[in-house]
Write an enzyme that holds these catalytic residues in place. Structure first.
Site, PDB file in Angstrom:
ATOM      1  N   HIS A  74       0.850  -1.199   0.000  1.00  0.00           N
ATOM      2  CA  HIS A  74       0.000   0.000   0.000  1.00  0.00           C
ATOM      3  C   HIS A  74       0.889   1.255   0.000  1.00  0.00           C
ATOM      4  O   HIS A  74       0.840   2.067   0.928  1.00  0.00           O
ATOM      5  CB  HIS A  74      -0.917   0.016   1.235  1.00  0.00           C
ATOM      6  CG  HIS A  74      -2.376  -0.005   0.902  1.00  0.00           C
ATOM      7  ND1 HIS A  74      -2.963  -1.002   0.143  1.00  0.00           N
ATOM      8  CD2 HIS A  74      -3.385   0.856   1.208  1.00  0.00           C
ATOM      9  CE1 HIS A  74      -4.247  -0.763   0.015  1.00  0.00           C
ATOM     10  NE2 HIS A  74      -4.533   0.368   0.638  1.00  0.00           N
ATOM     11  N   GLY A  86      -5.332   5.876  -3.312  1.00  0.00           N
ATOM     12  CA  GLY A  86      -5.314   5.512  -4.722  1.00  0.00           C
ATOM     13  C   GLY A  86      -4.635   4.188  -5.023  1.00  0.00           C
ATOM     14  O   GLY A  86      -4.450   3.839  -6.191  1.00  0.00           O
ATOM     15  N   ASN A  87      -4.295   3.408  -4.011  1.00  0.00           N
ATOM     16  CA  ASN A  87      -3.551   2.166  -4.236  1.00  0.00           C
ATOM     17  C   ASN A  87      -4.356   1.124  -5.008  1.00  0.00           C
ATOM     18  O   ASN A  87      -3.814   0.451  -5.887  1.00  0.00           O
ATOM     19  CB  ASN A  87      -3.098   1.584  -2.895  1.00  0.00           C
ATOM     20  CG  ASN A  87      -2.082   2.457  -2.199  1.00  0.00           C
ATOM     21  OD1 ASN A  87      -0.927   2.542  -2.596  1.00  0.00           O
ATOM     22  ND2 ASN A  87      -2.516   3.138  -1.143  1.00  0.00           N
ATOM     23  N   ARG A 131      -6.917   1.556  -7.125  1.00  0.00           N
ATOM     24  CA  ARG A 131      -7.061   1.966  -8.535  1.00  0.00           C
ATOM     25  C   ARG A 131      -5.746   1.805  -9.283  1.00  0.00           C
ATOM     26  O   ARG A 131      -5.714   1.305 -10.414  1.00  0.00           O
ATOM     27  CB  ARG A 131      -7.544   3.413  -8.606  1.00  0.00           C
ATOM     28  CG  ARG A 131      -9.021   3.611  -8.312  1.00  0.00           C
ATOM     29  CD  ARG A 131      -9.365   5.068  -8.081  1.00  0.00           C
ATOM     30  NE  ARG A 131      -8.932   5.531  -6.771  1.00  0.00           N
ATOM     31  CZ  ARG A 131      -8.592   6.787  -6.499  1.00  0.00           C
ATOM     32  NH1 ARG A 131      -8.613   7.703  -7.446  1.00  0.00           N
ATOM     33  NH2 ARG A 131      -8.232   7.122  -5.284  1.00  0.00           N
ATOM     34  N   LEU A 132      -4.645   2.224  -8.649  1.00  0.00           N
ATOM     35  CA  LEU A 132      -3.352   2.133  -9.326  1.00  0.00           C
ATOM     36  C   LEU A 132      -2.947   0.677  -9.538  1.00  0.00           C
ATOM     37  O   LEU A 132      -2.350   0.344 -10.572  1.00  0.00           O
ATOM     38  CB  LEU A 132      -2.281   2.864  -8.520  1.00  0.00           C
ATOM     39  CG  LEU A 132      -0.902   2.945  -9.189  1.00  0.00           C
ATOM     40  CD1 LEU A 132      -0.981   3.635 -10.547  1.00  0.00           C
ATOM     41  CD2 LEU A 132       0.090   3.675  -8.286  1.00  0.00           C
ATOM     42  N   SER A 133      -3.289  -0.210  -8.603  1.00  0.00           N
ATOM     43  CA  SER A 133      -2.941  -1.625  -8.779  1.00  0.00           C
ATOM     44  C   SER A 133      -3.606  -2.196 -10.021  1.00  0.00           C
ATOM     45  O   SER A 133      -3.007  -3.009 -10.742  1.00  0.00           O
ATOM     46  CB  SER A 133      -3.350  -2.436  -7.546  1.00  0.00           C
ATOM     47  OG  SER A 133      -4.752  -2.636  -7.482  1.00  0.00           O
TER      48      SER A 133
END
Length: 363
Positions: free
Chosen positions: A204, A209-210, A212-214
C-alpha cells in the site's frame, strides 16, 4: 518483503496446481487466437473498447467507494476537456480515464519502474484536490486497512500495511523482482502480474489511490506481456462483480506474505479466474458482433454504432449523419427496438434511443 525479494524464493513457495495450469493455458489460447477473433471492422472494435473503458473506469472507482454509474461516467468522459469537476467521485473518474488512455496508447514505452509508478499515481490523482500534497509520492503516514463504524470512527485494523519507513525499500525490491522475473522468464507473466498486484496492495505504498493504481498497473503488465485484447473487455467489471471474493483472496494471501512460506494460492487462483471471465465475456461480445454484422442491414448497424458512441440518439441525429430518409430511419429504429438492441425513451419529438443495457452485445 525480504522473504520474497528473490525469484527463487517465490518459485520455491508457489505451487503450480492443475487448476492454475488449466487457467493459464485457456487464457493463453485466447491470447494467441485474438488476431483471428479481432478481425472486426476498426470502428466496431473501437466501439467495443469504448464500452469496456467506461465499464472499467466505473467499476474500479466504485470498488473504492464512488457512487457514479456507468452512465454518469459516460457523460463525464464526453466533457473531460472541462478540467474542473464538482465532486471527488468525478475527480477520481477523470484521473482514472486519463491514465487508462495513456496506458492503452503508450504501454510499450512505459516500463515498470518506480519512476513510472509514481508518475502514474500523480496522473491518477491529477484532478483530486484532496490528494494534491501526496500525489506521486510514497506515503508518509500509516495507512492500514481499517473497519469503521457508522460515525466514521475506526473500530479495528483489518490489515496492517507496510510502514512509511519500509515502503521505499519494499517497493524497490518488488519492482526489481518483477523486472527480473519477466526478463528471465522464470515464471509465467500472468503469475508475475498476479504476484506483483498482491504484494503492491500489501505494501500500500501511497497514501491513497492504491487499489485503482494496482488495477492500472495490472493492465500495463498484461499489455506489455502481449495480451492485446485487454482494452476490449473490462477486468475491473469482473472484479466489481466478485468483490467479496476479491477481498477474501487478497486477505488470505496477504496474511502470509511476511512469513517464511507465503500462500500465493488464494490470490493467484482468484486472479486467473477473473482473467478467464474477462476473456470469456469478450468471446461472447465478438460472437454477438459477428451475428449482428451478418444479419442486420448496414443502416441498422450504423444506428447501433452511433448509439454506442454517443450514449443516446434521435431520429434526426441519424438522418443528419447518414442522409437517409426520415421514414426509413424511423422503421430501422422501430425494428431495433423490437429486436431488443435499442430502448426507446420519451414520445413524439422528444423521443430518443440508447443501446439496451440488457443486450449482451452492448455490455
Amino acid at each position: 518483503m525480504g522473504t520474497y525479494s528473490g525469484v527463487s524464493v517465490v518459485t520455491d513457495t508457489l505451487e503450480i496446481t492443475p487448476e492454475i495450469l488449466a487457467l493459464v493455458a485457456e487464457i493463453d489460447e485466447f491470447k494467441g487466437a485474438w488476431r483471428a477473433l479481432g478481425t472486426l471492422a476498426p470502428e466496431r472494435l473501437s466501439a467495443l473498447r469504448r464500452v469496456a473503458t467506461i465499464e472499467s473506469i466505473g467499476s474500479s472507482t466504485r470498488i473504492e467507494g464512488s457512487r457514479l454509474t456507468d452512465a454518469d461516467v459516460e457523460r463525464l468522459l464526453s466533457n473531460l476537456d472541462v478540467k474542473t469537476f464538482g465532486s471527488r467521485d468525478e475527480q477520481e473518474v477523470a484521473g482514472y480515464a486519463q491514465v487508462m488512455e495513456m496506458v492503452f496508447a503508450l504501454f510499450d514505452a512505459i516500463d515498470l519502474t518506480e519512476n513510472h509508478i509514481t508518475q502514474l499515481h500523480r496522473d491518477l490523482l491529477a484532478f483530486s484536490s484532496k490528494d494534491e500534497r501526496h500525489r506521486g509520492a510514497y506515503k508518509t503516514l500509516p495507512n492500514n486497512v481499517s473497519a469503521f463504524d457508522a460515525d466514521g470512527k475506526e473500530i479495528a485494523v483489518v490489515f496492517e500495511t507496510a510502514t512509511p519507513f519500509d515502503t521505499p525499500r519494499k517497493m524497490q525490491e518488488l519492482v526489481a523482482w518483477t523486472r527480473s522475473a519477466l526478463s528471465e522468464a522464470s515464471l509465467h507473466p500472468l503469475l508475475v502480474a498476479a504476484i506483483f498486484a498482491v504484494v503492491f496492495l500489501e505494501i500500500h505504498p501511497f497514501q491513497d489511490g492504491n487499489g485503482r493504481l494496482s488495477r492500472i498497473l495490472t493492465t500495463l503488465l498484461l499489455l506489455r506481456a502481449g495480451y492485446a485484447y485487454v482494452p476490449y473487455s473490462s477486468l475491473e467489471s469482473v472484479i466489481e462483480n466478485s468483490k467479496e471474493g476479491y477481498y477474501l483472496a487478497l486477505r488470505q494471501t496477504q496474511r502470509t506474505i511476511r512469513g517464511a512460506k507465503p500462500n500465493w494460492q488464494p490470490w493467484i487462483v482468484y486472479f486467473l479466474r477473473a482473467l478467464q471471465s474477462q476473456k470469456r465475456r469478450l468471446e461472447k461480445k465478438i460472437e454477438t458482433e459477428r451475428i449482428i454484422a451478418g444479419t442486420l442491414p448496414e443502416l441498422s448497424l450504423r444506428i447501433i454504432e452511433t448509439a454506442k458512441e454517443r450514449g443516446r440518439i434521435t431520429n434526426g441525429d441519424i438522418v443528419n449523419l447518414t442522409g437517409a430518409n426520415r421514414n426509413t430511419v424511423k422503421k430501422h429504429l422501430a425494428r431495433l427496438v423490437d429486436a431488443g438492441h435499442l430502448t426507446q425513451h420519451g414520445t413524439g419529438k422528444g423521443t430518443w434511443y440508447r443501446v439496451s443495457t440488457g443486450d449482451e452485445w452492448a455490455r
